[in-house]
Design a protein around this motif. Sequence first.
Motif, short mmCIF file in Angstrom:
data_model
loop_
_atom_site.label_atom_id
_atom_site.label_comp_id
_atom_site.label_asym_id
_atom_site.label_seq_id
_atom_site.Cartn_x
_atom_site.Cartn_y
_atom_site.Cartn_z
N THR A 205 -27.29 -53.13 17.88
CA THR A 205 -27.30 -53.60 16.49
C THR A 205 -25.90 -53.97 16.03
OG1 THR A 205 -29.21 -52.20 16.00
CG2 THR A 205 -27.93 -52.99 14.12
N HIS A 206 -25.81 -55.10 15.35
CA HIS A 206 -24.57 -55.53 14.72
C HIS A 206 -24.78 -55.52 13.21
CE1 HIS A 206 -22.99 -56.82 18.63
NE2 HIS A 206 -24.20 -57.30 18.86
N VAL A 207 -23.77 -55.05 12.50
CA VAL A 207 -23.87 -54.85 11.05
C VAL A 207 -22.98 -55.86 10.33
CG1 VAL A 207 -23.61 -53.21 9.16
CG2 VAL A 207 -24.36 -52.41 11.41
N HIS A 208 -23.55 -56.54 9.32
CA HIS A 208 -22.81 -57.56 8.58
C HIS A 208 -22.98 -57.32 7.07
CE1 HIS A 208 -22.52 -59.95 12.32
NE2 HIS A 208 -23.80 -59.64 12.50
N PRO A 209 -21.93 -56.86 6.38
CA PRO A 209 -22.03 -56.76 4.92
C PRO A 209 -22.11 -58.16 4.30
CG PRO A 209 -20.19 -55.45 5.78
CD PRO A 209 -20.65 -56.35 6.89
N LEU A 210 -22.98 -58.33 3.33
CA LEU A 210 -23.10 -59.60 2.62
C LEU A 210 -22.24 -59.58 1.36
CD1 LEU A 210 -26.90 -60.41 3.00
CD2 LEU A 210 -25.03 -60.77 4.61
N ALA A 211 -22.03 -60.75 0.79
CA ALA A 211 -21.04 -60.89 -0.28
C ALA A 211 -21.38 -60.10 -1.54
CB ALA A 211 -20.87 -62.37 -0.63
N ASP A 212 -22.68 -59.93 -1.83
CA ASP A 212 -23.05 -59.29 -3.10
C ASP A 212 -23.62 -57.89 -2.92
OD1 ASP A 212 -25.38 -60.13 -1.95
OD2 ASP A 212 -25.98 -61.46 -3.58
N GLY A 213 -23.34 -57.24 -1.79
CA GLY A 213 -23.66 -55.82 -1.66
C GLY A 213 -24.73 -55.47 -0.65
#
Length: 234
Positions: A205-213
């Motif tokens: 699994t790869h984790v990517h925070p998005l711009a608005d939370g």
Amino acid sequence: MEAAFAAICGAPAGRPFVVAQLGQSLDGRIATLNGHSKYINRWAALDHLHRLRAEVDAVLVGVGTVVADDPLLTVRRVPGRSPVRVVIDANGRLPANARCLNEDGVRRIVLRAEPKPTPPGVEEILVRRLGSGGLCPQAMVEALQAAGCPRILVEGGARTISLFLEHRAVDRLHVLVAPMIIGSGVPGIELPPITLVDDALRPTTHVHPLADGDVLFDCDLRFAASENPDHVAA
């Protein structure tokens, strides 16, 4: 974020590639008990969903999602073409006026086990049922590949995504998690019970925070599925 689309865009030719997408709260809920879900995930997650649609050949939903939400299933929030729209309608419940069946130049397909009346211009493809009465995920994927749609997005609902996961018919799972605790409601994924944690799927699994939370978990299920080849419901 481009890395989250690399596996889809670079899927090998000659075989299907299935990505499933699920949006949920921190506690794994996709809606409240009365079905309200707008909007658990925020705008960046919606942009991500539309980008997924633009990168695949077909977007697939169950008839329950059509009845509950009446989605358009088009690409509107990002540049790109709208994919073929596909509805699983095992028992002939699909409303003839569903918005996803609108004539807009995009191909529309209904998957069924037996022939039923179908709106003009909408294709009907017959696939085999499971013993439980639903349609077989592998058979649906094979039918769509034969129809020229090897890259498939399984967009919903939760029961459809869970069925595809149960039968190991998903290559990639995108889970978009919103920083919200609902505390009750509709769970996102439900699979047959297991006794040991050792039997659980543990995808790379790869984790990517998005711009608005919100946070995207990009899960590669191909290796996880190969670790547990016998954990498939009959």
